[in-house]
Design an enzyme around this catalytic site. Structure first.
Site, mmCIF file in Angstrom:
data_model
loop_
_atom_site.group_PDB
_atom_site.id
_atom_site.type_symbol
_atom_site.label_atom_id
_atom_site.label_comp_id
_atom_site.label_asym_id
_atom_site.label_seq_id
_atom_site.Cartn_x
_atom_site.Cartn_y
_atom_site.Cartn_z
ATOM 1 N N LYS A 22 0.808 -1.226 0.040
ATOM 2 C CA LYS A 22 -0.090 0.146 -0.064
ATOM 3 C C LYS A 22 1.006 1.364 0.059
ATOM 4 O O LYS A 22 0.521 2.138 -0.714
ATOM 5 C CB LYS A 22 -0.765 0.049 1.278
ATOM 6 C CG LYS A 22 -1.845 1.319 1.442
ATOM 7 C CD LYS A 22 -2.474 1.504 2.638
ATOM 8 C CE LYS A 22 -1.912 1.992 3.795
ATOM 9 N NZ LYS A 22 -1.666 3.123 4.162
ATOM 10 N N ASN A 23 1.806 1.401 0.952
ATOM 11 C CA ASN A 23 2.564 2.481 1.137
ATOM 12 C C ASN A 23 3.746 2.832 -0.225
ATOM 13 O O ASN A 23 4.194 3.817 -0.360
ATOM 14 C CB ASN A 23 3.560 2.455 2.322
ATOM 15 C CG ASN A 23 2.598 2.738 3.356
ATOM 16 O OD1 ASN A 23 1.278 3.081 3.283
ATOM 17 N ND2 ASN A 23 3.157 2.635 4.805
ATOM 18 N N ARG A 102 -4.278 10.710 4.334
ATOM 19 C CA ARG A 102 -3.327 11.582 4.484
ATOM 20 C C ARG A 102 -2.440 11.667 3.280
ATOM 21 O O ARG A 102 -2.050 12.730 2.881
ATOM 22 C CB ARG A 102 -2.310 11.211 5.726
ATOM 23 C CG ARG A 102 -1.354 12.325 6.231
ATOM 24 C CD ARG A 102 -0.478 11.818 7.367
ATOM 25 N NE ARG A 102 0.689 12.612 7.207
ATOM 26 C CZ ARG A 102 1.316 13.617 7.658
ATOM 27 N NH1 ARG A 102 0.094 14.547 8.092
ATOM 28 N NH2 ARG A 102 2.252 14.072 7.656
ATOM 29 N N CYS A 126 -5.210 8.476 9.497
ATOM 30 C CA CYS A 126 -5.163 7.678 10.770
ATOM 31 C C CYS A 126 -4.761 8.684 11.629
ATOM 32 O O CYS A 126 -3.994 9.859 12.046
ATOM 33 C CB CYS A 126 -4.040 6.681 10.818
ATOM 34 S SG CYS A 126 -4.514 5.156 9.941
ATOM 35 N N ARG A 131 0.221 15.029 13.122
ATOM 36 C CA ARG A 131 0.981 14.700 11.882
ATOM 37 C C ARG A 131 1.250 15.936 11.286
ATOM 38 O O ARG A 131 0.428 15.912 10.210
ATOM 39 C CB ARG A 131 0.489 13.433 11.306
ATOM 40 C CG ARG A 131 0.565 12.008 12.117
ATOM 41 C CD ARG A 131 -0.142 10.785 11.141
ATOM 42 N NE ARG A 131 0.758 10.341 10.185
ATOM 43 C CZ ARG A 131 0.452 9.231 9.742
ATOM 44 N NH1 ARG A 131 -0.533 8.675 9.745
ATOM 45 N NH2 ARG A 131 1.433 8.775 8.651
ATOM 46 N N VAL A 133 2.799 18.845 8.755
ATOM 47 C CA VAL A 133 3.187 18.702 7.029
ATOM 48 C C VAL A 133 4.255 19.846 7.035
ATOM 49 O O VAL A 133 4.585 20.228 5.815
ATOM 50 C CB VAL A 133 2.086 19.047 5.936
ATOM 51 C CG1 VAL A 133 1.251 17.752 6.096
ATOM 52 C CG2 VAL A 133 1.277 20.120 6.245
ATOM 53 N N ASP A 134 4.814 20.298 8.224
ATOM 54 C CA ASP A 134 5.618 21.529 7.978
ATOM 55 C C ASP A 134 6.860 21.045 6.938
ATOM 56 O O ASP A 134 7.401 21.896 6.335
ATOM 57 C CB ASP A 134 6.242 21.946 9.314
ATOM 58 C CG ASP A 134 6.878 20.711 10.173
ATOM 59 O OD1 ASP A 134 6.259 19.612 10.071
ATOM 60 O OD2 ASP A 134 7.581 20.984 11.162
ATOM 61 N N LEU A 135 7.530 19.835 7.288
ATOM 62 C CA LEU A 135 8.677 19.583 6.307
ATOM 63 C C LEU A 135 8.329 19.488 5.091
ATOM 64 O O LEU A 135 9.156 19.538 4.153
ATOM 65 C CB LEU A 135 9.162 18.453 7.310
ATOM 66 C CG LEU A 135 9.583 18.359 8.622
ATOM 67 C CD1 LEU A 135 10.368 16.886 9.028
ATOM 68 C CD2 LEU A 135 10.794 19.546 8.552
ATOM 69 N N ASP A 316 4.949 0.849 11.772
ATOM 70 C CA ASP A 316 3.705 0.205 11.370
ATOM 71 C C ASP A 316 3.632 -1.308 11.762
ATOM 72 O O ASP A 316 2.604 -2.001 11.628
ATOM 73 C CB ASP A 316 3.691 0.363 9.738
ATOM 74 C CG ASP A 316 3.490 1.730 9.340
ATOM 75 O OD1 ASP A 316 3.089 2.391 9.960
ATOM 76 O OD2 ASP A 316 3.356 1.847 8.000
ATOM 77 N N ILE A 338 8.574 7.374 16.483
ATOM 78 C CA ILE A 338 8.208 8.082 15.424
ATOM 79 C C ILE A 338 6.774 8.794 15.844
ATOM 80 O O ILE A 338 6.793 9.949 15.265
ATOM 81 C CB ILE A 338 7.808 7.072 14.243
ATOM 82 C CG1 ILE A 338 8.935 6.114 13.936
ATOM 83 C CG2 ILE A 338 7.661 7.760 12.995
ATOM 84 C CD1 ILE A 338 10.054 6.647 13.404
ATOM 85 N N ARG A 408 -8.627 -0.482 4.730
ATOM 86 C CA ARG A 408 -7.730 0.515 4.105
ATOM 87 C C ARG A 408 -6.346 -0.059 3.801
ATOM 88 O O ARG A 408 -5.686 0.514 2.715
ATOM 89 C CB ARG A 408 -7.362 1.554 5.047
ATOM 90 C CG ARG A 408 -8.796 2.424 5.420
ATOM 91 C CD ARG A 408 -8.593 3.725 6.114
ATOM 92 N NE ARG A 408 -7.223 4.372 5.628
ATOM 93 C CZ ARG A 408 -6.348 4.932 6.394
ATOM 94 N NH1 ARG A 408 -6.559 5.147 7.560
ATOM 95 N NH2 ARG A 408 -5.214 5.204 5.653
#
Ligand code: UD1
Length: 431
Positions: A22-23, A102, A126, A131, A133-135, A316, A338, A408
């Site tokens: 999936k990822n 996301r 999730c 989480r 998104v600045d980076l 994960d 993480i 999902r």
């Protein structure tokens, strides 16, 4: 809403084919926005997240077609999908769609690189801690984008196109590395990404981009160099096997006992988790067909782990490993480095009789001789499957609610497990 009923106690024996990751599938699909030619992806898993991303991409103008089944093909084997973004008709990714997954936020990079503008809703996904998104935004700014936040949307512009730059990530980010790679491929000049994520899925995206004509060096290492090109072409690519799915079934087998071949799984994508499993008492064999995992007779020993970016122990698989440790002999310390708040499974595992205490970012798991079936609730994708693992070993019946989380990310979960002897059934809503 569907539920899953599990009666625990059966060992797992047989073969589980591992699906496409999936990822990897999600960034590969998003990369189709970078070209007006056709990108063909083979072994794309049949998952709710994949279908949702198809909807999101078609909203931007991606045409897609799915090959029908072929003679002799397993109905659960991955699909082949052709995606063509001949023209980008809309550079806005709306809240209704992005808030549900996301990773769809990553469309920002190809839209910006190809069209010089994008308007993308801030993401959802999730509920595992904040989480940010600045980076991701920093990476786009380094490449020359101007970014504003307007009414919950990121509005990005690069009227003169993106330019190559040095991007230094202060912390390893998979999504940040993916979007930097995609944007840099079409930027003018050379980009160097420092402290890049080394996850196999980053390597898979880089492989596709290279097939499309991008000039990428060093993917899989902490420094990736990308020399931008004016345009990218079509390509055909096979999605790599899902290491998280493989690790999950490896843990399920270690939990219940038995002997399972994880067909297609690759040890080099999963070494940290396999090392922990072996230390806990499972037997793992790397064969040409995949990984063979077994546990016959012996009990499990407690093992301490801490999650880390690849090649460390994957976050994960943290929940699944915790499920395994609830039944081990001794006390195991599981540290999540993480994502804050990625311990929602703890309370549900406790309903099955697990003894777990939280101390900051560490869960202290005291193994118990037996778990007992109970009604439990799935909270996020990986947490839900940890409940499946625990329920497979628990005495009696468990009923897992809210299984849409599982859909999902796990293709044909009940079929794969029941073929190996698990007593697991899906009860459809109204059923
Ligand atoms: C991806 C995976 C997810 C996995 C995670 C970590 C996909 C679709 N999802 O998520 O399954 O759990 O990698 O292996 O591939 N961070 C920031 N600012 C940012 C971006 C990230 O602070 O702009 C932080 C996050 O909060 C987190 C850490 O960086 O603490 C790593 O996150 P990241 O690697 O970006 O995760 P995702 O790419 O979202």
């Amino acid at each position: 809403m569907d539920r899953i009923r599990i009666v625990g106690g059966n060992p797992l024996n047989g073969v589980i084919p591992i699906s496409g990751a999936k990822n990897a599938a999600l960034p590969l699909m998003i990369a189709s926005l970078l070209t007006d030619r056709t990108v063909t992806l083979e072994n794309l898993p049949r998952l709710a997240d994949v279908s949702l991303l198809v909807r999101i991409l078609s909203n931007h103008g991606v045409d897609y077609s799915i090959d029908g089944r072929r003679h002799g093909e397993d109905p659960d084997s991955g699909q082949t999908v052709h995606m063509t973004a001949r023209e980008i008709v809309d550079t806005t990714a709306p809240y209704e769609l992005v808030s549900r997954m996301r990773a769809s936020f990553w469309v920002l990079a190809p839209l910006l690189a190809r069209c010089g503008q994008a308007r993308v809703s801030l993401p959802g996904g999730c509920a595992i801690g904040t989480r940010p998104v600045d980076l991701l935004l920093m990476a786009m700014e380094r490449l020359g984008a101007e970014i504003d936040i307007d009414a919950g949307y990121v509005v990005a512009r690069a009227p003169g196109g993106l330019r190559g730059a040095e991007i230094v990530f202060p912390k390893v980010t998979v999504g940040g590395t993916h979007i930097a790679l995609m944007a840099a491929s079409l930027a003018r000049g050379t980009t160097v990404i420092h402290n890049a994520a080394r996850e196999p899925e980053v390597g898979d995206l880089a492989d596709l981009l290279v097939k499309m004509g991008a000039k990428v060096k060093g993917a899989g290492s902490p420094v990736i160099e990308v020399e931008g090109v004016a345009r990218l072409g079509g390509a055909k690519h096979r999605v790599l096997p899902d290491r998280i799915e493989a690790g999950t079934y490896a843990m399920a087998t270690a939990m219940t006992g038995g002997d399972v071949l994880l067909e297609g799984a690759r040890a080099e994508h999963l070494q940290a988790a396999l090392d922990a499993l072996i230390e806990a008492g499972a037997h793992v064999e790397d064969t040409p067909q995949g990984l063979r995992v077994s546990r016959n007779g012996n009990g499990l020993q407690a093992v301490d782990i801490a999650t880390a970016p690849f090649p460390g122990f994957p976050t994960d698989l943290q929940a699944q490993f915790m499920a395994l440790m609830t039944h081990a002999s001794g006390v195991s310390r599981i540290t999540e480095t993480i994502f804050e708040n990625r311990f929602m499974h703890v309370q549900e595992l406790a309903r099955l009789g697990a003894h777990i205490r939280l101390e900051g970012d560490t869960a202290i798991v005291e193994g118990v001789p037996a778990l007992k079936g109970a009604p439990v609730m799935a909270t996020d994708l990986r947490a839900s499957v940890s409940l499946v693992i625990a329920a497979l070993a628990a005495e009696g019946e468990s009923m897992i609610q809210r299984v849409y989380h599982l859909d999902r990310g796990f293709e044909a979960l009940e079929r794969k497990l029941s073929r190996c002897g698990a007593d697991i059934t899906r009860i459809s809503s109204g059923g």
